[in-house]
Design a protein around this motif. Structure first.
Motif, PDB file in Angstrom:
ATOM      1  N   GLY A  59     -14.353  -9.570  -2.965  1.00 30.23           N
ATOM      2  CA  GLY A  59     -13.180  -9.865  -2.161  1.00 30.23           C
ATOM      3  C   GLY A  59     -13.581 -10.126  -0.729  1.00 30.23           C
ATOM      4  N   THR A  60     -12.610 -10.435   0.101  1.00 30.45           N
ATOM      5  CA  THR A  60     -12.853 -10.669   1.522  1.00 30.45           C
ATOM      6  C   THR A  60     -11.927  -9.805   2.347  1.00 30.45           C
ATOM      7  OG1 THR A  60     -11.293 -12.539   1.551  1.00 30.45           O
ATOM      8  CG2 THR A  60     -13.631 -13.053   1.180  1.00 30.45           C
ATOM      9  N   ARG A  61     -12.432  -9.315   3.463  1.00 26.91           N
ATOM     10  CA  ARG A  61     -11.650  -8.584   4.454  1.00 26.91           C
ATOM     11  C   ARG A  61     -11.961  -9.219   5.798  1.00 26.91           C
ATOM     12  NH1 ARG A  61      -9.536  -7.097   0.555  1.00 26.91           N
ATOM     13  NH2 ARG A  61      -9.161  -4.983  -0.230  1.00 26.91           N
ATOM     14  N   LEU A  62     -11.003 -10.038   6.285  1.00 23.27           N
ATOM     15  CA  LEU A  62     -11.252 -10.848   7.473  1.00 23.27           C
ATOM     16  C   LEU A  62     -12.524 -11.661   7.253  1.00 23.27           C
ATOM     17  CD1 LEU A  62     -10.264  -8.336  10.320  1.00 23.27           C
ATOM     18  CD2 LEU A  62      -8.903 -10.190   9.356  1.00 23.27           C
ATOM     19  N   LEU A 108     -14.200   3.023   9.101  1.00 22.21           N
ATOM     20  CA  LEU A 108     -13.227   3.369  10.135  1.00 22.21           C
ATOM     21  C   LEU A 108     -12.281   2.210  10.451  1.00 22.21           C
ATOM     22  CD1 LEU A 108     -15.600   5.293  12.585  1.00 22.21           C
ATOM     23  CD2 LEU A 108     -13.970   6.275  10.946  1.00 22.21           C
ATOM     24  N   MET A 109     -12.607   1.025   9.990  1.00 23.41           N
ATOM     25  CA  MET A 109     -11.773  -0.147  10.248  1.00 23.41           C
ATOM     26  C   MET A 109     -10.619  -0.174   9.244  1.00 23.41           C
ATOM     27  SD  MET A 109     -15.008  -2.715  10.931  1.00 23.41           S
ATOM     28  CE  MET A 109     -14.020  -4.191  11.078  1.00 23.41           C
ATOM     29  N   VAL A 110      -9.699   0.757   9.395  1.00 25.36           N
ATOM     30  CA  VAL A 110      -8.623   0.918   8.419  1.00 25.36           C
ATOM     31  C   VAL A 110      -7.694  -0.284   8.392  1.00 25.36           C
ATOM     32  CG1 VAL A 110      -8.668   3.428   8.437  1.00 25.36           C
ATOM     33  CG2 VAL A 110      -7.280   2.217  10.131  1.00 25.36           C
ATOM     34  N   PHE A 111      -7.756  -1.127   9.404  1.00 26.35           N
ATOM     35  CA  PHE A 111      -6.912  -2.319   9.414  1.00 26.35           C
ATOM     36  C   PHE A 111      -7.400  -3.356   8.405  1.00 26.35           C
ATOM     37  CE2 PHE A 111     -10.099  -2.505  12.735  1.00 26.35           C
ATOM     38  CZ  PHE A 111     -10.705  -3.730  12.529  1.00 26.35           C
ATOM     39  N   THR A 112      -8.565  -3.150   7.801  1.00 23.97           N
ATOM     40  CA  THR A 112      -9.057  -4.033   6.744  1.00 23.97           C
ATOM     41  C   THR A 112      -8.925  -3.385   5.367  1.00 23.97           C
ATOM     42  OG1 THR A 112     -11.327  -3.224   6.974  1.00 23.97           O
ATOM     43  CG2 THR A 112     -10.709  -5.124   8.309  1.00 23.97           C
ATOM     44  N   GLY A 150       1.988   9.493   3.106  1.00 24.57           N
ATOM     45  CA  GLY A 150       3.061   9.290   2.136  1.00 24.57           C
ATOM     46  C   GLY A 150       3.647   7.902   2.161  1.00 24.57           C
ATOM     47  N   CYS A 151       2.920   6.935   2.718  1.00 25.78           N
ATOM     48  CA  CYS A 151       3.417   5.557   2.777  1.00 25.78           C
ATOM     49  C   CYS A 151       3.137   4.840   1.459  1.00 25.78           C
ATOM     50  CB  CYS A 151       2.761   4.797   3.928  1.00 25.78           C
ATOM     51  SG  CYS A 151       3.210   5.416   5.563  1.00 25.78           S
ATOM     52  N   ARG A 152       4.054   3.970   1.072  1.00 29.19           N
ATOM     53  CA  ARG A 152       3.887   3.211  -0.162  1.00 29.19           C
ATOM     54  C   ARG A 152       2.981   1.997   0.042  1.00 29.19           C
ATOM     55  NH1 ARG A 152       4.880   7.233  -2.929  1.00 29.19           N
ATOM     56  NH2 ARG A 152       7.023   7.970  -3.011  1.00 29.19           N
ATOM     57  N   ASN A 153       3.171   1.303   1.160  1.00 24.38           N
ATOM     58  CA  ASN A 153       2.403   0.090   1.434  1.00 24.38           C
ATOM     59  C   ASN A 153       2.179   0.015   2.935  1.00 24.38           C
ATOM     60  OD1 ASN A 153       1.162  -2.385   1.475  1.00 24.38           O
ATOM     61  ND2 ASN A 153       2.932  -3.543   0.749  1.00 24.38           N
ATOM     62  N   LEU A 154       1.259   0.815   3.426  1.00 25.40           N
ATOM     63  CA  LEU A 154       1.043   0.934   4.864  1.00 25.40           C
ATOM     64  C   LEU A 154       0.655  -0.401   5.480  1.00 25.40           C
ATOM     65  CD1 LEU A 154       0.969   2.889   7.246  1.00 25.40           C
ATOM     66  CD2 LEU A 154      -1.396   3.445   6.651  1.00 25.40           C
ATOM     67  N   TYR A 155      -0.225  -1.132   4.819  1.00 20.43           N
ATOM     68  CA  TYR A 155      -0.675  -2.419   5.359  1.00 20.43           C
ATOM     69  C   TYR A 155       0.468  -3.442   5.374  1.00 20.43           C
ATOM     70  CZ  TYR A 155      -3.366  -6.710   5.946  1.00 20.43           C
ATOM     71  OH  TYR A 155      -3.844  -7.913   6.404  1.00 20.43           O
ATOM     72  N   GLY A 156       1.145  -3.590   4.240  1.00 21.17           N
ATOM     73  CA  GLY A 156       2.220  -4.583   4.161  1.00 21.17           C
ATOM     74  C   GLY A 156       3.365  -4.270   5.111  1.00 21.17           C
ATOM     75  N   VAL A 174      -2.697  -0.450  15.439  1.00 23.98           N
ATOM     76  CA  VAL A 174      -4.108  -0.460  15.032  1.00 23.98           C
ATOM     77  C   VAL A 174      -4.434  -1.755  14.301  1.00 23.98           C
ATOM     78  CG1 VAL A 174      -5.846   0.732  13.640  1.00 23.98           C
ATOM     79  CG2 VAL A 174      -4.135   2.056  14.890  1.00 23.98           C
ATOM     80  N   LEU A 175      -3.519  -2.213  13.465  1.00 22.67           N
ATOM     81  CA  LEU A 175      -3.736  -3.434  12.690  1.00 22.67           C
ATOM     82  C   LEU A 175      -3.929  -4.647  13.592  1.00 22.67           C
ATOM     83  CD1 LEU A 175      -3.686  -5.064  10.030  1.00 22.67           C
ATOM     84  CD2 LEU A 175      -1.193  -5.034  10.156  1.00 22.67           C
ATOM     85  N   VAL A 176      -3.037  -4.807  14.550  1.00 30.30           N
ATOM     86  CA  VAL A 176      -3.116  -5.977  15.442  1.00 30.30           C
ATOM     87  C   VAL A 176      -4.344  -5.887  16.349  1.00 30.30           C
ATOM     88  CG1 VAL A 176      -1.971  -7.192  17.330  1.00 30.30           C
ATOM     89  CG2 VAL A 176      -0.641  -6.382  15.369  1.00 30.30           C
ATOM     90  N   ALA A 177      -4.532  -4.730  16.992  1.00 28.29           N
ATOM     91  CA  ALA A 177      -5.657  -4.575  17.918  1.00 28.29           C
ATOM     92  C   ALA A 177      -6.990  -4.725  17.188  1.00 28.29           C
ATOM     93  CB  ALA A 177      -5.578  -3.212  18.609  1.00 28.29           C
ATOM     94  N   GLY A 178      -7.118  -4.086  16.033  1.00 29.12           N
ATOM     95  CA  GLY A 178      -8.365  -4.165  15.278  1.00 29.12           C
ATOM     96  C   GLY A 178      -8.666  -5.568  14.810  1.00 29.12           C
ATOM     97  N   THR A 179      -7.652  -6.280  14.334  1.00 28.19           N
ATOM     98  CA  THR A 179      -7.853  -7.649  13.860  1.00 28.19           C
ATOM     99  C   THR A 179      -8.272  -8.569  14.989  1.00 28.19           C
ATOM    100  OG1 THR A 179      -6.213  -7.323  12.105  1.00 28.19           O
ATOM    101  CG2 THR A 179      -6.754  -9.586  12.690  1.00 28.19           C
TER     102      THR A 179
END
Length: 401
Positions: free
Chosen positions: A194-197, A267-271, A284-290, A336-341
């Motif tokens: 797969g690919t992550r960024l 540690l790059m949880v945004f990926t 307890g999140c169902r879809n933290l990334y989405g 974290v998602l935006v800054a990390g990306t």
């Protein structure tokens, strides 16, 4: 009109596939392990699944729910949703088409073969091994690896090829650890590229682990990290009894660094790394990334075109539809998602891409009859490893897009 879209008679009984159910906070996780499809249902939804599975007709299920809750439920629509998920085998006398189940990696491996992977003593052993390695490094700081340890040979081709081979072996072992622990919990699991960024990764789909107890879930998520730490700890202990300056010592030092290098990436949880799934489970999140991505897009839209009223903003905010315990986690994760990306893609544009292009250009120029055998070998090694990795990333991204 398809079978699932046809009218469902209230007197019709529904035959469900083999479904697994687990309570989670105020909801129930319901899923079919064969297709690795899982949903979170409220109490009434889980009760409807139970009643339908017990053989009650659609109409009698609606009556039972009304008697228990005092509310009306569109059970027929609910059955259609279950059928769309692949949970329904038959409605009345009509068979529901079933999608082909995804194949599992190492399907011959059975849960009883690897049940020790979930033994409570295993994390303790990993912790003891890690503690012993830390003690050795404190007493022997000269064993702490540095980037020069990767340059164990004066021949660049040997360094590149050996690092690539060792890296892929460790990557395969890392993912195999996820697969084995998930299989021990009864989850099929499937390994694929797969690919992550900008990163090419090997990933293991362990959908279904959501139905396992929390200890088993966290063990499956952290198995890869534990494998890397165990390999690194064993190498530290081996280095302590190996004569310095020898080829064996240099190779062990290089392998130690290769075992540790993937850990900062976690540690790059945004990926959506292993630690991302740990974070998602603990919050307890169902879809933290989405959900985090949806909230980030909402904030971006508000910044470009502010809503006319506060009521409109609240109605468009996707996080307001989440349970309270998820809302704060999703909003924080979106930052974290935006800054990390942004940082990750910026580093690629400023550093990684120019370095890759420079190395590839040098490699192409180093090929030809006008150069010696060693120069041609080095150039070919760079083209095969670096160029091949980039081509493989592009093919994998296109296939999974």
């Amino acid at each position: 009109m398809t079978d699932t879209a046809a009218r469902i008679d209230p007197s019709a009984c529904v035959l469900l596939h083999d479904l697994a159910v687990r309570r989670d906070r105020d909801e129930w996780i319901v899923g079919r392990m064969a297709t690795r499809t899982f949903v979170a249902l409220p109490e009434a939804g889980a009760r409807a699944v139970q009643l339908l599975g017990d053989g009650l007709s659609v109409g009698r299920t609606a009556e039972a729910l009304r008697a228990e809750t005092g509310e009306e439920f569109e059970v027929a629509d609910f059955v259609r949703d279950l059928a769309a998920l692949g949970f329904v085998a038959r409605i009345g006398d009509r068979l529901v088409p079933d999608d082909q189940s995804p194949s599992a990696s190492l399907s011959w491996l059975r849960p009883h073969h690897v049940r020790l992977a979930l033994h409570p003593a295993l994390p303790v052993l990993v912790g003891l091994l890690l503690a012993a390695a830390v003690v050795v490094l404190v007493r022997r700081p000269d064993l702490v690896p540095g980037y020069r340890d990767l340059l164990w040979s004066p021949h660049g081709s040997l360094v590149v090829l050996s690092a690539a081979a060792a890296g892929w072996v460790l990557l395969l072992a890392h993912e195999l650890a996820h697969l084995v622990t998930a299989r021990a919990a009864g989850v099929p699991g499937r390994m694929r590229l797969g690919t992550r960024l900008q990163f090419l990764v090997m990933q293991t789909d362990i959908s279904g682990i959501e139905l396992a107890p929390r200890r088993h879930r966290l063990t499956a998520y952290l198995a890869g990290i534990a494998l890397n730490l165990s390999v690194a700890s064993a190498l530290v202990l081996t280095l302590a009894v190996t004569d310095t300056g020898t080829t064996a010592h240099r190779l062990e030092s290089a392998a130690l660094l290769l075992a540790l290098l993937p850990l900062p990436f976690q540690l790059m949880v945004f990926t959506r790394t292993d630690l991302y799934f740990v974070l998602q489970d603990l919050t307890g999140c169902r879809n933290l990334y989405g959900d985090g991505l949806a909230y980030a897009r909402y904030v971006a839209r508000c910044a470009v075109r502010p809503p006319r009223s506060g009521r409109t903003a609240r109605s468009e905010d996707p996080s307001t539809r989440l349970p309270p315990h998820e809302r704060a986690a999703v909003r924080l994760y979106s930052v974290v998602l935006v800054a990390g990306t942004v940082v990750c893609l910026g580093f690629m544009a400023a550093v990684t891409l120019p370095v890759d292009v420079t190395l590839l250009v040098r490699a192409v120029r180093g090929l030809g009859p006008g150069h010696g055998l060693a120069r041609n070998a080095d150039a070919a090694a760079v083209l095969i490893t670096l160029g091949g990795a980039n081509v493989l990333w592009a093919v994998t991204w296109w296939r999974n897009r």
